[in-house]
Design a protein around this motif. Structure first.
Motif, PDB file in Angstrom:
ATOM      1  N   ILE A  20      -4.395 -32.191 -31.987  1.00 56.59           N
ATOM      2  CA  ILE A  20      -4.896 -32.378 -30.622  1.00 56.59           C
ATOM      3  C   ILE A  20      -6.395 -32.676 -30.667  1.00 56.59           C
ATOM      4  O   ILE A  20      -6.874 -33.609 -30.016  1.00 56.59           O
ATOM      5  N   GLY A  21      -7.139 -31.888 -31.440  1.00 59.13           N
ATOM      6  CA  GLY A  21      -8.573 -32.124 -31.572  1.00 59.13           C
ATOM      7  C   GLY A  21      -8.887 -33.453 -32.230  1.00 59.13           C
ATOM      8  O   GLY A  21      -9.821 -34.159 -31.819  1.00 59.13           O
ATOM      9  N   CYS A  22      -8.113 -33.832 -33.243  1.00 57.45           N
ATOM     10  CA  CYS A  22      -8.348 -35.101 -33.931  1.00 57.45           C
ATOM     11  C   CYS A  22      -8.066 -36.286 -33.007  1.00 57.45           C
ATOM     12  O   CYS A  22      -8.818 -37.261 -33.004  1.00 57.45           O
ATOM     13  N   ARG A  23      -7.004 -36.197 -32.234  1.00 56.37           N
ATOM     14  CA  ARG A  23      -6.710 -37.281 -31.288  1.00 56.37           C
ATOM     15  C   ARG A  23      -7.773 -37.372 -30.206  1.00 56.37           C
ATOM     16  O   ARG A  23      -8.145 -38.462 -29.776  1.00 56.37           O
ATOM     17  N   TYR A  36     -12.388 -28.918 -35.941  1.00 54.72           N
ATOM     18  CA  TYR A  36     -11.055 -28.944 -35.327  1.00 54.72           C
ATOM     19  C   TYR A  36     -10.051 -28.164 -36.169  1.00 54.72           C
ATOM     20  O   TYR A  36      -9.146 -27.524 -35.634  1.00 54.72           O
ATOM     21  N   ALA A  37     -10.209 -28.215 -37.484  1.00 61.13           N
ATOM     22  CA  ALA A  37      -9.323 -27.438 -38.365  1.00 61.13           C
ATOM     23  C   ALA A  37      -9.572 -25.947 -38.187  1.00 61.13           C
ATOM     24  O   ALA A  37      -8.629 -25.154 -38.117  1.00 61.13           O
ATOM     25  N   TRP A  38     -10.844 -25.548 -38.120  1.00 60.00           N
ATOM     26  CA  TRP A  38     -11.161 -24.137 -37.924  1.00 60.00           C
ATOM     27  C   TRP A  38     -10.678 -23.653 -36.566  1.00 60.00           C
ATOM     28  O   TRP A  38     -10.151 -22.544 -36.449  1.00 60.00           O
ATOM     29  N   LEU A  39     -10.852 -24.478 -35.545  1.00 63.11           N
ATOM     30  CA  LEU A  39     -10.399 -24.094 -34.208  1.00 63.11           C
ATOM     31  C   LEU A  39      -8.873 -23.980 -34.153  1.00 63.11           C
ATOM     32  O   LEU A  39      -8.331 -23.026 -33.592  1.00 63.11           O
ATOM     33  N   VAL A  92      -3.726 -32.504 -41.965  1.00 61.38           N
ATOM     34  CA  VAL A  92      -3.834 -33.331 -40.753  1.00 61.38           C
ATOM     35  C   VAL A  92      -5.168 -34.073 -40.734  1.00 61.38           C
ATOM     36  O   VAL A  92      -5.221 -35.264 -40.402  1.00 61.38           O
ATOM     37  N   LEU A  93      -6.241 -33.407 -41.094  1.00 52.92           N
ATOM     38  CA  LEU A  93      -7.541 -34.072 -41.153  1.00 52.92           C
ATOM     39  C   LEU A  93      -7.532 -35.223 -42.149  1.00 52.92           C
ATOM     40  O   LEU A  93      -8.064 -36.298 -41.870  1.00 52.92           O
TER      41      LEU A  93
END
Length: 107
Positions: A20-23, A36-39, A92-93
């Motif tokens: 979601i953060g990456c998009r 975004y990975a940490w979140l 995902v990243l």
């Protein structure tokens, strides 16, 4: 069987929240970052603790009535879910970084 289900669900949740953060970053022409990975890992750990400990978290009188303290359960579930989610989030990243490597994006 329960540990396998826990691992799959924690990994899937971490990957989903990170995606979601990456998009969102990609829609704004930014490169997805590790935040975004940490979140995503933090949200997964929080939800895992809520699902595993359920109502005991909201009743302080029940925190120390079992064989082990509720805090041992909270910490162990949060760490396990967070690490699993962080591994899935890293994948995902990597996918997003490779997918949009040649696009012009803002740093």
């Amino acid at each position: 069987m329960e540990p396998v289900i826990f691992i799959v669900l924690a990994g899937a949740a971490g990957a989903y929240f990170t995606s979601i953060g990456c998009r969102w970053a990609h829609a704004r022409h930014h490169r997805p970052s590790w935040r975004y990975a940490w979140l995503g890992s933090f949200i997964t750990a929080l939800l895992s603790v809520l699902f595993v400990c359920q109502g005991d978290l909201f009743r302080p009188s029940r925190w120390d009535t079992g064989k082990i303290s509720i805090w041992f359960t909270v910490v162990s579930v949060a760490v396990a879910a967070g690490l699993i989610a962080l591994l899935a989030s890293a994948l995902v990243l990597e996918v997003f970084w490779r997918k949009f490597k040649h696009e012009k994006i803002d740093p």
